[in-house]
Design an enzyme around this catalytic site. Structure first.
Site, PDB file in Angstrom:
ATOM      1  N   GLU A 138       1.486   3.519  15.055  1.00  0.00           N
ATOM      2  CA  GLU A 138       1.856   2.098  14.927  1.00  0.00           C
ATOM      3  C   GLU A 138       0.606   1.218  14.818  1.00  0.00           C
ATOM      4  O   GLU A 138       0.634   0.193  14.141  1.00  0.00           O
ATOM      5  CB  GLU A 138       2.754   1.660  16.095  1.00  0.00           C
ATOM      6  N   GLU A 159       2.898   3.417   5.102  1.00  0.00           N
ATOM      7  CA  GLU A 159       2.963   4.700   5.790  1.00  0.00           C
ATOM      8  C   GLU A 159       1.667   5.499   5.577  1.00  0.00           C
ATOM      9  O   GLU A 159       1.265   6.272   6.435  1.00  0.00           O
ATOM     10  CB  GLU A 159       4.197   5.472   5.293  1.00  0.00           C
TER      11      GLU A 159
HETATM   12 ZN   LIG Z   1       5.413   4.402  10.204  1.00  0.00          ZN
END
Ligand SMILES: [Zn+2]
Length: 497
Positions: free
Chosen positions: A262, A291
């Site tokens: 995160e 991502e």
């Molecule tokens: Zn993620």
């Protein structure tokens, strides 16, 4: 700035305010709100999304955008016009009532999914999923009646992405990853991971999380860490980014690597150029690019031996007994165990993309109509057996494990795999000019963050995902860099010849 451009800026500021509210509500719903408070939230979101719809689908907007294009525009302004046009094209095609009703439906379906998962009872969620699949199949035609529905949604998450490309990408991954997993499983346990079975008090884990955020250069004045069932990142704007984690007393690695993951998302948001603030260009270029940054931090940097060596004094400070007889090298091997398992979010680096392939194949079939919602759990279990070799004991640990379908997200899952592969390519590029391992071992993330800010983070949505990847890496996307990385790393860890 021209008058038209100024008007467009005002529109973007309004959209920003709606997004701010919606993101705050989302963060609240996952990290703070009581479980039965969802009906009021659904009503509020329905109204808010209706107002947002009116701003974006304003019939006067296309003319304004056309007017803006007649004036000389700088690179950022041109990108703002492009992005507003994209938003208009996307949203104005769906009738207002359908758009707002879908927001309400997903609020209800997320609640049903939570209950279904808690009871491991797919039938509680199935009626909602049926409505969602139906909506996604039906509304795809508003965008492009000649395109297959799933292609429409893939393209929404990653511009230009199609089933043909995904099929090729996943086939390439499968051909390398499945034999690697087989070789690892045959070889058996690489390292003794018994120490992981210790108890890890939450207080110590919380201190570790804070220390990790500091090492990674995440500014505590602009980023807070909360707790939720599933870790996630929610950005309100570049000056207020929230991340969450989940603490398990019997699992140290889950929280550690969730926080690092995160933080990767948070760093991206925190380092957006100031000039993009309050425009529709703020936020990551695409889900895949986002991502790529979180997985780059989690796997490529966070699961490396130099990083673990740097973190070792902190780990020993908070868990002296648990780690008394453990070396950083043993910890490294434990943090990089490969073991086919049931849960995507807990999967290791090697098997992770196989979990994505299960979801990709199934959502593809749900949208082309060759699989019904009723048949889904059985099909899930069969694919898990085929791709990962595991038996799914119940739906909670099977088809009900992820929130995405309840939220109406179809075509989102491939972004995880694509982002993972992008991350490997970006890392390989970074290695050419930075002593990444030396920096990690010294706990000096500054130059790494500067590199990523300069190449990726600052641009927001100003460049398209392919432009951004090309400008950062000087080459087209090449998934082989990712599979080569996996084979090299895991051949060494498991001593495969
Ligand atoms: Zn993620």
């Amino acid at each position: 700035m021209t008058k038209t451009m100024q008007k467009l800026r005002d529109i973007q500021k309004k959209l920003y305010a709606f997004q701010y509210a919606a993101n705050l509500i989302d963060f609240d719903s996952q990290a703070v709100a009581p479980s039965e408070g969802y009906p009021g939230r659904g009503e509020a979101l329905e109204v808010l999304s209706g107002l947002k719809y009116e701003i974006i689908a304003d019939p006067a907007l296309p003319e304004m955008l056309q007017q803006a294009r007649k004036d000389p525009l700088n690179e950022q302004q041109a990108a703002e016009v492009r992005e507003l046009q994209r938003m208009y094209d996307e949203i104005s095609k769906i009738p207002a009532e359908e758009y707002a009703a879908f927001v309400k439906l997903t609020t209800e379906s997320v609640n049903a999914w939570e209950k279904a998962k808690a009871a491991s009872d797919f039938s509680v969620f199935a009626p909602y999923l049926e409505k969602i699949v139906d909506y996604r199949r039906r509304t795809a035609a508003y965008f492009d009646p000649d395109k297959k529905p799933y292609d429409v949604w893939l393209d929404q998450y990653e511009k230009g992405l199609s089933m043909v490309q995904c099929d090729q990408f996943f086939a390439q991954l499968k051909a390398k990853i499945q034999p690697l997993v087989q070789a690892i499983v045959q070889k058996g346990a690489g390292a003794s991971c018994d120490f992981l079975n210790n108890t890890w008090p939450v207080e110590g884990q919380k201190k570790l999380s804070e220390a990790v955020m500091t090492i990674m250069g995440v500014d505590h004045g602009h980023c807070v860490l909360g707790e939720s069932e599933h870790p996630f990142t929610q950005e309100l704007y570049k000056g207020d980014v929230r991340i969450t984690t989940h603490y398990y007393e019997n699992d140290l690695l889950s929280n550690l690597y969730s926080v690092i993951h995160e933080c990767g998302h948070a760093l991206y948001e925190l380092h957006m150029a100031d000039r993009l603030q309050y425009t529709c260009l703020s936020g990551g270029a695409s889900m895949s690019l986002h991502e790529s940054q979180s997985r780059l931090c989690e796997n490529y940097l966070g699961r490396s031996l130099p990083f673990i060596r740097n973190l070792w004094p902190v780990l020993q400070q908070h868990f002296p007994q648990q780690l008394e007889h453990v070396t950083p090298e043993e910890f490294y091997k434990a943090a990089n165990q490969c073991q086919p398992s049931l849960i995507r979010t807990e999967a290791d680096e090697v098997t992770y993309c196989l979990h994505i392939m299960v979801r990709y194949e199934l959502e593809k079939r749900l949208l082309d109509g060759s699989l019904t919602v009723a048949e889904l759990p059985k099909a899930w279990n069969a694919m898990m057996k085929e791709l990962l070799g595991v038996d799914v004991p119940d739906d909670a640990r099977g088809v009900l494990q992820d929130i995405h379908w309840a939220e109406g997200s179809f075509g989102y899952f491939p972004s995880y795999a694509l982002g993972t592969a992008y991350g490997a390519q970006i890392l390989a590029e970074m290695y050419k000019t930075l002593d990444v391992n030396g920096l990690l071992e010294a706990g000096d993330w500054g130059p790494i963050n500067d590199w990523l800010e300069k190449k990726i983070w600052q641009y927001g949505k100003e460049k398209t995902p392919d432009q951004l990847l090309y400008s950062a890496c000087g080459a087209e996307f090449d998934p082989q860099i990712y599979t080569d990385y996996l084979v090299k790393k895991y051949s060494a860890i498991y001593d495969l010849s």
